[in-house]
Design a protein around this motif. Sequence first.
Motif, PDB file in Angstrom:
ATOM      1  N   ALA A 137       8.342  25.199  27.750  1.00 27.30           N
ATOM      2  CA  ALA A 137       9.295  25.110  26.638  1.00 27.30           C
ATOM      3  C   ALA A 137      10.745  25.071  27.119  1.00 27.30           C
ATOM      4  O   ALA A 137      11.592  24.444  26.477  1.00 27.30           O
ATOM      5  CB  ALA A 137       9.086  26.287  25.689  1.00 27.30           C
ATOM      6  N   GLY A 138      11.060  25.717  28.224  1.00 27.19           N
ATOM      7  CA  GLY A 138      12.432  25.737  28.712  1.00 27.19           C
ATOM      8  C   GLY A 138      12.777  24.597  29.649  1.00 27.19           C
ATOM      9  O   GLY A 138      13.919  24.500  30.118  1.00 27.19           O
ATOM     10  N   ASN A 139      11.814  23.729  29.942  1.00 26.91           N
ATOM     11  CA  ASN A 139      12.065  22.609  30.849  1.00 26.91           C
ATOM     12  C   ASN A 139      12.821  21.487  30.147  1.00 26.91           C
ATOM     13  O   ASN A 139      12.738  21.344  28.922  1.00 26.91           O
ATOM     14  CB  ASN A 139      10.737  22.048  31.383  1.00 26.91           C
ATOM     15  N   PRO A 140      13.526  20.653  30.907  1.00 35.52           N
ATOM     16  CA  PRO A 140      14.197  19.507  30.302  1.00 35.52           C
ATOM     17  C   PRO A 140      13.240  18.530  29.618  1.00 35.52           C
ATOM     18  O   PRO A 140      13.639  17.795  28.718  1.00 35.52           O
ATOM     19  CB  PRO A 140      14.898  18.836  31.497  1.00 35.52           C
ATOM     20  N   PHE A 141      11.950  18.509  30.065  1.00 38.96           N
ATOM     21  CA  PHE A 141      10.945  17.622  29.474  1.00 38.96           C
ATOM     22  C   PHE A 141       9.827  18.521  28.935  1.00 38.96           C
ATOM     23  O   PHE A 141       8.744  18.614  29.523  1.00 38.96           O
ATOM     24  CB  PHE A 141      10.408  16.675  30.535  1.00 38.96           C
ATOM     25  N   PRO A 142      10.040  19.184  27.787  1.00 37.62           N
ATOM     26  CA  PRO A 142       9.104  20.223  27.338  1.00 37.62           C
ATOM     27  C   PRO A 142       7.805  19.666  26.784  1.00 37.62           C
ATOM     28  O   PRO A 142       7.734  18.527  26.306  1.00 37.62           O
ATOM     29  CB  PRO A 142       9.894  20.935  26.236  1.00 37.62           C
ATOM     30  N   GLU A 143       6.771  20.488  26.882  1.00 38.77           N
ATOM     31  CA  GLU A 143       5.460  20.330  26.241  1.00 38.77           C
ATOM     32  C   GLU A 143       4.565  19.247  26.834  1.00 38.77           C
ATOM     33  O   GLU A 143       3.357  19.307  26.685  1.00 38.77           O
ATOM     34  CB  GLU A 143       5.612  20.082  24.728  1.00 38.77           C
ATOM     35  N   VAL A 144       5.109  18.241  27.486  1.00 40.08           N
ATOM     36  CA  VAL A 144       4.275  17.180  28.067  1.00 40.08           C
ATOM     37  C   VAL A 144       3.683  17.702  29.368  1.00 40.08           C
ATOM     38  O   VAL A 144       4.404  17.963  30.331  1.00 40.08           O
ATOM     39  CB  VAL A 144       5.080  15.897  28.307  1.00 40.08           C
ATOM     40  N   VAL A 145       2.347  17.839  29.407  1.00 40.36           N
ATOM     41  CA  VAL A 145       1.710  18.567  30.507  1.00 40.36           C
ATOM     42  C   VAL A 145       1.168  17.666  31.612  1.00 40.36           C
ATOM     43  O   VAL A 145       1.009  18.111  32.750  1.00 40.36           O
ATOM     44  CB  VAL A 145       0.581  19.484  29.984  1.00 40.36           C
ATOM     45  N   ASN A 146       0.858  16.399  31.300  1.00 38.66           N
ATOM     46  CA  ASN A 146       0.379  15.497  32.350  1.00 38.66           C
ATOM     47  C   ASN A 146       0.561  14.043  31.908  1.00 38.66           C
ATOM     48  O   ASN A 146      -0.394  13.349  31.559  1.00 38.66           O
ATOM     49  CB  ASN A 146      -1.085  15.776  32.709  1.00 38.66           C
ATOM     50  N   GLY A 147       1.800  13.593  31.938  1.00 37.77           N
ATOM     51  CA  GLY A 147       2.159  12.284  31.422  1.00 37.77           C
ATOM     52  C   GLY A 147       1.448  11.090  32.026  1.00 37.77           C
ATOM     53  O   GLY A 147       1.043  10.175  31.297  1.00 37.77           O
ATOM     54  N   PRO A 148       1.253  11.022  33.360  1.00 37.21           N
ATOM     55  CA  PRO A 148       0.706   9.804  33.975  1.00 37.21           C
ATOM     56  C   PRO A 148      -0.725   9.453  33.566  1.00 37.21           C
ATOM     57  O   PRO A 148      -1.179   8.334  33.842  1.00 37.21           O
ATOM     58  CB  PRO A 148       0.767  10.119  35.481  1.00 37.21           C
ATOM     59  N   LEU A 149      -1.436  10.360  32.918  1.00 32.98           N
ATOM     60  CA  LEU A 149      -2.821  10.065  32.559  1.00 32.98           C
ATOM     61  C   LEU A 149      -2.940   8.904  31.577  1.00 32.98           C
ATOM     62  O   LEU A 149      -4.029   8.343  31.416  1.00 32.98           O
ATOM     63  CB  LEU A 149      -3.496  11.307  31.960  1.00 32.98           C
ATOM     64  N   TRP A 150      -1.840   8.514  30.939  1.00 29.33           N
ATOM     65  CA  TRP A 150      -1.893   7.425  29.958  1.00 29.33           C
ATOM     66  C   TRP A 150      -2.466   6.143  30.545  1.00 29.33           C
ATOM     67  O   TRP A 150      -3.120   5.363  29.859  1.00 29.33           O
ATOM     68  CB  TRP A 150      -0.498   7.148  29.403  1.00 29.33           C
ATOM     69  N   SER A 151      -2.230   5.901  31.832  1.00 34.69           N
ATOM     70  CA  SER A 151      -2.609   4.617  32.430  1.00 34.69           C
ATOM     71  C   SER A 151      -4.109   4.488  32.678  1.00 34.69           C
ATOM     72  O   SER A 151      -4.617   3.379  32.853  1.00 34.69           O
ATOM     73  CB  SER A 151      -1.856   4.398  33.745  1.00 34.69           C
ATOM     74  N   LEU A 152      -4.845   5.611  32.689  1.00 33.53           N
ATOM     75  CA  LEU A 152      -6.262   5.551  33.027  1.00 33.53           C
ATOM     76  C   LEU A 152      -7.063   4.779  31.984  1.00 33.53           C
ATOM     77  O   LEU A 152      -8.002   4.054  32.319  1.00 33.53           O
ATOM     78  CB  LEU A 152      -6.824   6.966  33.194  1.00 33.53           C
ATOM     79  N   PHE A 153      -6.715   4.928  30.715  1.00 35.05           N
ATOM     80  CA  PHE A 153      -7.403   4.171  29.669  1.00 35.05           C
ATOM     81  C   PHE A 153      -7.275   2.670  29.918  1.00 35.05           C
ATOM     82  O   PHE A 153      -8.258   1.915  29.826  1.00 35.05           O
ATOM     83  CB  PHE A 153      -6.825   4.530  28.295  1.00 35.05           C
ATOM     84  N   TYR A 154      -6.067   2.226  30.244  1.00 33.85           N
ATOM     85  CA  TYR A 154      -5.830   0.799  30.448  1.00 33.85           C
ATOM     86  C   TYR A 154      -6.515   0.293  31.713  1.00 33.85           C
ATOM     87  O   TYR A 154      -6.968  -0.850  31.768  1.00 33.85           O
ATOM     88  CB  TYR A 154      -4.326   0.527  30.501  1.00 33.85           C
ATOM     89  N   GLU A 155      -6.617   1.159  32.704  1.00 36.86           N
ATOM     90  CA  GLU A 155      -7.308   0.751  33.926  1.00 36.86           C
ATOM     91  C   GLU A 155      -8.794   0.529  33.649  1.00 36.86           C
ATOM     92  O   GLU A 155      -9.371  -0.471  34.091  1.00 36.86           O
ATOM     93  CB  GLU A 155      -7.114   1.806  35.016  1.00 36.86           C
TER      94      GLU A 155
END
Length: 324
Positions: A137-155
């Motif tokens: 919550a205190g990070n500059p990019f809060p709540e997103v826990v593992n962003g790069p996984l988005w590409s696996l569906f497209y692969e």
Amino acid sequence: MTLGDALRSDRSSNLDVLRVLLAVSVIVSHAWPLAQGPGTSEPLEELTGRSLGGWAVGLFFFLSGLLIAGSAERSGTARFWAARARRILPGLSVALLVTLAIALASGAVASFAEMAVWYLRALSLVSIEHRLPSAFAGNPFPEVVNGPLWSLFYEVLAYGICACLIRVFGTRKAAVAALLIVSISGALLHDAIPGRAGVFAPLFAAFSFGMAAYVFRVKISLNFRVAFVILCPAILLPWQLAVGPVGLIALIIMSQVPVVNLRGDPSYGLYIYGWPVSQAIVHLTPGVSPVELAVLTVLFTIPLAYLSWHLVERPGLRARRAMV
């Protein structure tokens, strides 16, 4: 030396090195928005119109097209998909548990049912939920826990199209050339294509370039003169098209440098652990700079990636071979 010669030789192990470099590039690129917040310009973004991480993902798809086309040609449908599942799912299933543990330690608030739904959605690849309430919550990019996984569906979607094409047409040059033309057209028009199809279009163009490289492998000469010839027009091309020539230049470089044995393939682990490790570092060391974050993340993620390879991913691959 042709690309076909290189793929049959020990120099093919340098493809593992290339994948590691690409995974590290994704980690480095993400260090800027993770340290300074969403919307922060990443390396190469202003210069080329595409971030370092964006180029790395495109080249990942190029390499996947090259390697998956060969796998689809050699394997039956059941064996092909069993191999893909055993390569992706064991490592991902453990990485999601580690991601969840890191997120909870950072302050994420979720019931057991919510965590189970999050986990199963991510493991399905189709409906990944990247956020957990109050995580980092205190990070500059809060709540997103593992962003790069988005590409696996497209692969995986690209795998399916590749497998279907090869089942119907084999590796006929005309069919792959037609696919490449269609995919390039889609990539150039991706801004006008709605939803996930618009995201997928440039990624599949990169994948199609890799498929074409495999099909024409005996005709592709890997030497620096070829690299120089294709570098000049590549500079002038939009990034959606430049990924093909850049991928070929990367293959030429990998074919000319000494063979490197990494004693494993940590690239996948680097890709799926890099983001949560970065978020944890930012959580523990507020104010860390992007450069510091990139260096620390690579240093801490490499051991995790090797543990993933030796304890999870490689045993899964060995089980696949034992069943065949």
